[in-house]
Design a protein around this motif. Structure first.
Motif, PDB file in Angstrom:
ATOM      1  N   THR A 117       1.463   4.913   0.331  1.00 58.15           N
ATOM      2  CA  THR A 117       0.992   6.107   0.842  1.00 58.15           C
ATOM      3  C   THR A 117       1.783   7.363   0.489  1.00 58.15           C
ATOM      4  O   THR A 117       1.144   8.498   1.065  1.00 58.15           O
ATOM      5  CB  THR A 117       0.876   5.783   2.607  1.00 58.15           C
TER       6      THR A 117
ATOM      7  N   ILE B 235       0.863  -1.383   0.125  1.00 61.68           N
ATOM      8  CA  ILE B 235       0.176  -0.101  -0.129  1.00 61.68           C
ATOM      9  C   ILE B 235       0.823   1.127   0.082  1.00 61.68           C
ATOM     10  O   ILE B 235       1.552   1.594   0.938  1.00 61.68           O
ATOM     11  CB  ILE B 235      -0.965   0.003   1.284  1.00 61.68           C
TER      12      ILE B 235
ATOM     13  N   GLN C 185      -7.427   3.984   1.781  1.00 64.61           N
ATOM     14  CA  GLN C 185      -7.287   3.100   0.602  1.00 64.61           C
ATOM     15  C   GLN C 185      -8.174   1.836   1.170  1.00 64.61           C
ATOM     16  O   GLN C 185      -8.972   1.111   0.212  1.00 64.61           O
ATOM     17  CB  GLN C 185      -6.073   2.739   0.139  1.00 64.61           C
TER      18      GLN C 185
ATOM     19  N   SER D 235      -1.478   9.453   0.122  1.00 68.65           N
ATOM     20  CA  SER D 235      -2.814   8.744   0.115  1.00 68.65           C
ATOM     21  C   SER D 235      -2.777   7.596   1.207  1.00 68.65           C
ATOM     22  O   SER D 235      -2.098   6.565   1.093  1.00 68.65           O
ATOM     23  CB  SER D 235      -2.693   7.817  -1.184  1.00 68.65           C
TER      24      SER D 235
ATOM     25  N   ARG E 274     -12.291   0.090  -0.376  1.00 65.21           N
ATOM     26  CA  ARG E 274     -12.535  -1.172  -0.825  1.00 65.21           C
ATOM     27  C   ARG E 274     -13.260  -2.083   0.206  1.00 65.21           C
ATOM     28  O   ARG E 274     -13.365  -3.109   0.089  1.00 65.21           O
ATOM     29  CB  ARG E 274     -11.368  -1.728  -1.521  1.00 65.21           C
TER      30      ARG E 274
ATOM     31  N   TYR F 146       1.176  -2.600  -6.606  1.00 67.24           N
ATOM     32  CA  TYR F 146       0.460  -1.934  -5.592  1.00 67.24           C
ATOM     33  C   TYR F 146      -1.017  -2.200  -5.420  1.00 67.24           C
ATOM     34  O   TYR F 146      -1.657  -2.797  -6.152  1.00 67.24           O
ATOM     35  CB  TYR F 146       0.783  -0.111  -5.748  1.00 67.24           C
ATOM     36  N   TYR F 147      -1.243  -2.350  -4.036  1.00 64.07           N
ATOM     37  CA  TYR F 147      -2.670  -2.362  -3.563  1.00 64.07           C
ATOM     38  C   TYR F 147      -3.611  -1.785  -4.646  1.00 64.07           C
ATOM     39  O   TYR F 147      -3.419  -0.738  -5.015  1.00 64.07           O
ATOM     40  CB  TYR F 147      -2.908  -1.887  -2.136  1.00 64.07           C
TER      41      TYR F 147
ATOM     42  N   ALA G 253      -3.117   4.638   4.237  1.00 60.19           N
ATOM     43  CA  ALA G 253      -3.681   3.176   4.102  1.00 60.19           C
ATOM     44  C   ALA G 253      -4.967   3.119   4.422  1.00 60.19           C
ATOM     45  O   ALA G 253      -5.627   2.371   3.683  1.00 60.19           O
ATOM     46  CB  ALA G 253      -2.420   2.489   4.857  1.00 60.19           C
TER      47      ALA G 253
END
Length: 306
Positions: free
Chosen positions: A47, A45, A120, A115, A124, A300-301, A117
């Motif tokens: 960030t 992830i 993100q 961004s 989702r 990436y995630y 974690a």
């Protein structure tokens, strides 16, 4: 003693010393789970990122080459649960950075592409994170602890002492002094795991194992994952910022290691150990916490590595 006999005795002594020296060297082969590989995977992830020069990241780097130093959290999935390895940058990092980061180091640590974690994962619909395992306690690895109040934060007792006493720029007190942080200290078991004299098996099956990587901070650890595919990954935190440092057994540049390494000599010894592990384990993924080249190649995630 006759010269010929002396030569024989000296040769035998040298051979014995050589054999004993080889026997004293730890086996650099990383163990694997004894049973079928469990369904273990991870995702990176991202960030944020900090633009820098290659020469500032490892001693053999180029001044002409621009590189990115990523700020990441690693989400690890195991059949028995999920956890984050480090937290990356968080929702309050900007204010904390502006308020407590010393002025003289701010230009080198400015980040972009922010961004968190938590945002993100929430976007989702991921389940809540109940555990964050820290490779170490520097500001950019604990910056999002405030975003996960439900999570226990795992670190060694020595690392918690460091976190509570270190000063900026290593640690920003505002990030770690909140009473709501659920610190959980653990001890590495005094049992060998390949080249490591201590370890902690997180799930009891050998698929996710914490190992000591002391030097960068007093209680720095790494994570050895054996993935569902059988491939292994070794997350090394900030022992080296670039995998090039491990490949070439190179320390961080002089100025960088004076600022960030708690014990520069011990950190370099750990780099040498990681190099031996790299050479003895073909296919091993060595993943520094900030190496954007390595991260970019893995993705990436929400992309998972299995």
């Amino acid at each position: 003693m006759p010269k010929a006999l002396f030569s024989i005795v000296a040769g035998v002594a040298l051979a014995v010393c050589s054999i004993l020296s080889m026997a004293a060297q730890p086996d650099p082969i990383l163990p694997r789970p004894s049973g079928p590989a469990p369904a273990v995977k991870f995702t990176i992830i991202k960030t944020g990122e900090t633009p820098t020069r290659d020469a500032l990241t490892w001693a053999g780097g180029s001044w002409s080459q621009k590189v990115m130093a990523n700020h990441v959290a690693i989400l690890v999935s195991h059949p028995s649960g999920r956890f984050l390895l480090d937290s990356g940058l968080g929702t309050q990092t900007g204010r904390h950075f502006d308020d407590q980061m010393p002025w003289w180091v701010k230009p080198l640590m400015r980040y972009q592409g922010f961004s968190p974690a938590r945002a993100q994962l929430d976007a989702r619909g991921e389940p809540a994170i109940s555990r964050i395992v820290l490779t170490h306690g520097h500001w950019d690895h604990v910056a999002a602890l405030h975003d996960f109040p439900e999570a226990e934060v795992w670190l060694t007792a020595g690392e918690l002492d460091f976190v509570r006493t270190a000063k900026p720029p290593a640690v920003l007190p505002v990030q770690v002094n909140a009473p709501g942080i659920r610190w959980h200290t653990y001890a590495l078991a005094p049992r060998r795991f390949g080249p490591f004299e201590q370890h902690l098996d997180l799930f009891g099956d050998g698929s996710a194992v914490l190992v000591p990587l002391f030097g960068h901070t007093p209680g720095s650890v790494g994570l050895v994952l054996t993935l569902s595919s059988g491939r292994q990954a070794l997350f090394i935190g900030d022992v080296a910022w670039r995998v090039d440092g491990v490949t070439h057994q190179a320390p961080k540049p002089f100025i960088s290691r004076r600022v960030v390494d708690h014990d520069a000599e011990a950190t370099h010894d750990t780099v040498k150990l990681l190099h031996a592990i790299q050479q003895a384990n073909p296919g091993l993924l060595i993943i520094p916490a900030h190496d954007a080249v390595v991260h970019d190649a893995l993705g990436y995630y929400p992309r998972w590595v299995e």
